[in-house]
Design a protein around this motif. Structure first.
Motif, short mmCIF file in Angstrom:
data_model
loop_
_atom_site.label_atom_id
_atom_site.label_comp_id
_atom_site.label_asym_id
_atom_site.label_seq_id
_atom_site.Cartn_x
_atom_site.Cartn_y
_atom_site.Cartn_z
N LYS A 247 0.84 -1.20 0.00
CA LYS A 247 0.00 0.00 0.00
C LYS A 247 0.88 1.27 0.00
O LYS A 247 0.54 2.26 -0.62
CB LYS A 247 -0.88 -0.03 1.26
CG LYS A 247 -1.81 1.15 1.38
CD LYS A 247 -2.72 1.02 2.57
CE LYS A 247 -2.12 1.65 3.80
NZ LYS A 247 -3.11 1.90 4.85
N HIS A 248 2.03 1.18 0.70
CA HIS A 248 2.93 2.35 0.76
C HIS A 248 3.80 2.45 -0.49
O HIS A 248 4.11 3.52 -0.97
CB HIS A 248 3.85 2.25 1.98
CG HIS A 248 3.12 2.38 3.28
ND1 HIS A 248 2.58 3.57 3.70
CD2 HIS A 248 2.83 1.48 4.24
CE1 HIS A 248 1.98 3.39 4.88
NE2 HIS A 248 2.12 2.12 5.22
N LYS B 179 3.28 1.32 -3.62
CA LYS B 179 2.61 1.57 -4.90
C LYS B 179 2.55 3.07 -5.25
O LYS B 179 2.92 3.45 -6.36
CB LYS B 179 1.21 0.95 -4.88
CG LYS B 179 0.64 0.73 -6.25
CD LYS B 179 -0.64 -0.07 -6.18
CE LYS B 179 -1.40 0.13 -7.49
NZ LYS B 179 -2.79 -0.19 -7.34
N ALA C 48 -2.78 9.18 -2.84
CA ALA C 48 -3.11 7.93 -2.15
C ALA C 48 -3.96 8.17 -0.89
O ALA C 48 -4.59 7.24 -0.40
CB ALA C 48 -1.84 7.16 -1.80
N ARG D 10 -8.17 -0.31 1.17
CA ARG D 10 -6.92 -1.10 1.18
C ARG D 10 -5.77 -0.34 0.54
O ARG D 10 -4.61 -0.64 0.73
CB ARG D 10 -7.14 -2.42 0.44
CG ARG D 10 -7.94 -3.44 1.24
CD ARG D 10 -8.39 -4.55 0.35
NE ARG D 10 -9.17 -4.02 -0.79
CZ ARG D 10 -9.71 -4.75 -1.75
NH1 ARG D 10 -9.56 -6.04 -1.75
NH2 ARG D 10 -10.41 -4.19 -2.73
N GLU D 11 -6.12 0.67 -0.28
CA GLU D 11 -5.07 1.44 -0.96
C GLU D 11 -4.88 2.83 -0.35
O GLU D 11 -3.92 3.52 -0.67
CB GLU D 11 -5.44 1.61 -2.44
CG GLU D 11 -5.42 0.32 -3.21
CD GLU D 11 -5.55 0.55 -4.71
OE1 GLU D 11 -5.71 1.71 -5.13
OE2 GLU D 11 -5.48 -0.45 -5.45
N ARG D 12 -5.83 3.22 0.52
CA ARG D 12 -5.82 4.60 1.04
C ARG D 12 -4.79 4.78 2.16
O ARG D 12 -4.69 3.96 3.07
CB ARG D 12 -7.21 4.97 1.52
CG ARG D 12 -7.39 6.43 1.80
CD ARG D 12 -8.83 6.85 1.97
NE ARG D 12 -9.53 6.07 2.98
CZ ARG D 12 -10.63 5.36 2.76
NH1 ARG D 12 -11.19 5.33 1.56
NH2 ARG D 12 -11.20 4.68 3.73
#
Ligand code: HEM
Length: 449
Positions: free
Chosen positions: A76-77, A79, A226, A233-235
């Protein structure tokens, strides 16, 4: 990070490139590794050998981030930050590095002087590297003349706040909140954390509310975008945003600054190597024009000097992994090592970088070794290895080559005449361990060519 090690010596004494260490408190067995075959296996499988996150608590103070996380959280970090490290931005890094280095020569300390005496190489390399990550990662311009200027609403400069925080993460973690007011140094540390947080929040607000949206896709834009993702899950949360800004500012400049400082020290101690380097640089830019990013590949010896510096002084002199399962590890002798679940695996970069089975005369400063096509890549890990290797490697290579090309085409670096110690490797290149390996004090004299 990791404790200071003694290069390959302990491995030589044990007669093995992997040896076991046992401690009673806590009751733990770990392996120390300077075997490239074992290292390759560990780096090739991140789920089998994850990071021991307990060692990264310090780095996560402002929030979880790309360095101090693992698994899905790490993805997540990583990307939103990865696109900022591609060609277009590395070119920007190169141009900014050249521009900022040139502007150094217009400062009162350098302008019109034949010899510039520097008390410590870091006095130049730290502000230089910080200015580069600030502008190319976060669009925050820092000028030499603004170094001492404290903006309204603050009690110290951004640079001082960041450096005091990075050197004192342990204080903040170990000293309880109620005890912080009792010592002057702890009060300073506490103030620096608050100041740095305030600076980072101001950067976020300024970018979020800016009317002219940044056209370039820099690191900051990626991280901010982001925070607005619909998919949880991506935030990134606001704390994670700060955690990443902090870690990028830190990882993005201390490592570079320390490496460049050691490189200047090594070149001052080895004038014959500096002559060869100067020949390469002046051969590419005889008219002292600024080289372009597309010429980076021509600076082979310049890169070799940086790699040889990193072989001796890798900012992280080792890293740890753990074993997620009972398993075995291969070695270069064909023997297998049994590894129970939870074992700490300490990859000893200084051991690997001085392993006599791979490096000829490893104690000699010899950048030419990296010019041979078959140099031992398998035993060179300053940027770590596998999927968790350094995201900023090309960023570093771009800025460091540009800085050396611009600076050394115009100045010869030497040790000052008035040194109070003998000009030896042992006296000048003394490493200390803060968050990363740093030079204790390297006094220098830059002579105008
Ligand atoms: C001499 C220069 C540098 C060296 C030797 C270096 C070394 C390393 C090492 C050893 C790691 C692995 C750390 C670990 O697993 O605990 C790492 C990770 C990382 N580095 Fe660097 N670094 C350098 C410069 C930079 C720069 C300039 C940036 C950013 C602008 C950067 C950003 C990162 C990031 C984001 C990671 C985490 C990558 C991940 O886990 O996905 N580094 N670096």
């Amino acid at each position: 990070m990791w404790q200071m090690k003694e290069g390959y010596k302990p491995f030589q004494e044990f007669g093995r490139d992997v040896y076991t260490m046992a401690s009673f408190f806590p009751a733990e067995v770990s392996y120390n590794i300077a075997d490239p075959v074992t290292a390759k296996e560990i780096f090739s499988s991140s789920p089998r050998f994850p990071k021991p996150l307990k060692f990264y608590t310090l780095l996560n103070y402002f929030g979880d981030n790309v360095v101090g996380s693992d698994g899905a959280i790490w993805k997540k970090h990583r990307k939103p930050s990865a696109p900022a490290f591609r060609y277009k931005n590395n070119k920007l890094v190169w141009d900014e590095a050249a521009k900022i280095t040139l502007s150094l020569f217009d400062t009162p300390e350098w302008c019109g002087k034949d010899v510039v005496r520097i008390d410590h190489a870091l006095d130049v390399t730290l502000p230089l590297a910080l200015a580069i990550i600030s502008i190319s990662g976060f669009g925050r311009e820092m000028r030499w003349e603004n170094d001492a200027y404290i903006p309204t609403g603050h009690t110290m400069t951004f640079k001082d706040a960041l450096h005091i925080v990075s050197g004192n993460l342990r204080v903040k973690l170990l000293v309880p909140e109620w005890a912080l007011p009792f010592r002057a140094n702890w009060r300073l540390v506490e103030r620096s954390f608050k100041e740095l947080q305030k600076y980072m929040l101001e950067m976020v607000t300024a970018r979020r509310t800016s009317e002219v949206k940044e056209e370039r896709y820099d690191l900051f834009s990626g991280l901010l975008d982001a925070t607005e993702k619909d998919d949880a899950r991506e935030r990134l949360t606001d704390a994670e945003l700060l955690g990443n800004i902090f870690v990028f500012l830190l990882a993005g400049h201390e490592t570079t600054a320390h490496t460049l400082a050691f490189a200047f020290g090594l070149l001052a101690l080895h004038p014959e190597e500096q002559d060869k380097l100067y020949e390469e640089i002046i051969g590419i830019t005889p008219d002292l024009r600024i080289p372009t990013y597309d010429e980076l590949g021509k600076f082979k010896r310049t890169m070799a000097v940086l790699y040889e510096t990193l072989r001796f002084f890798p900012p992280a002199n080792g890293i740890g992994k753990t074993s997620a399962e009972d398993t075995t590890l291969p070695t270069s002798t064909g023997e297998s090592i049994v590894v129970p679940q939870g074992t700490l695996l300490a990859l000893d970069f200084l051991g690997l970088h001085h392993n006599t089975k791979y490096w000829t005369e490893p104690e000699k400063f010899d950048p030419s070794r990296f010019l041979k096509p078959d140099w031992p890549r398998e035993a060179f890990f300053p940027f770590s290895g596998g999927v968790r290797s350094c995201l900023g490697r090309r960023f570093f290579e771009s800025e460091a080559v540009a800085i050396l090309a611009v600076l050394l085409s115009r100045y010869r670096v030497a040790l000052p005449d008035d040194l109070d110690v003998k000009p030896t490797w042992e006296n000048i290149l003394v490493p200390t361990m803060s968050l990363t390996m740093a030079p204790k004090r390297i006094p220098l004299a830059f002579h105008k060519r």
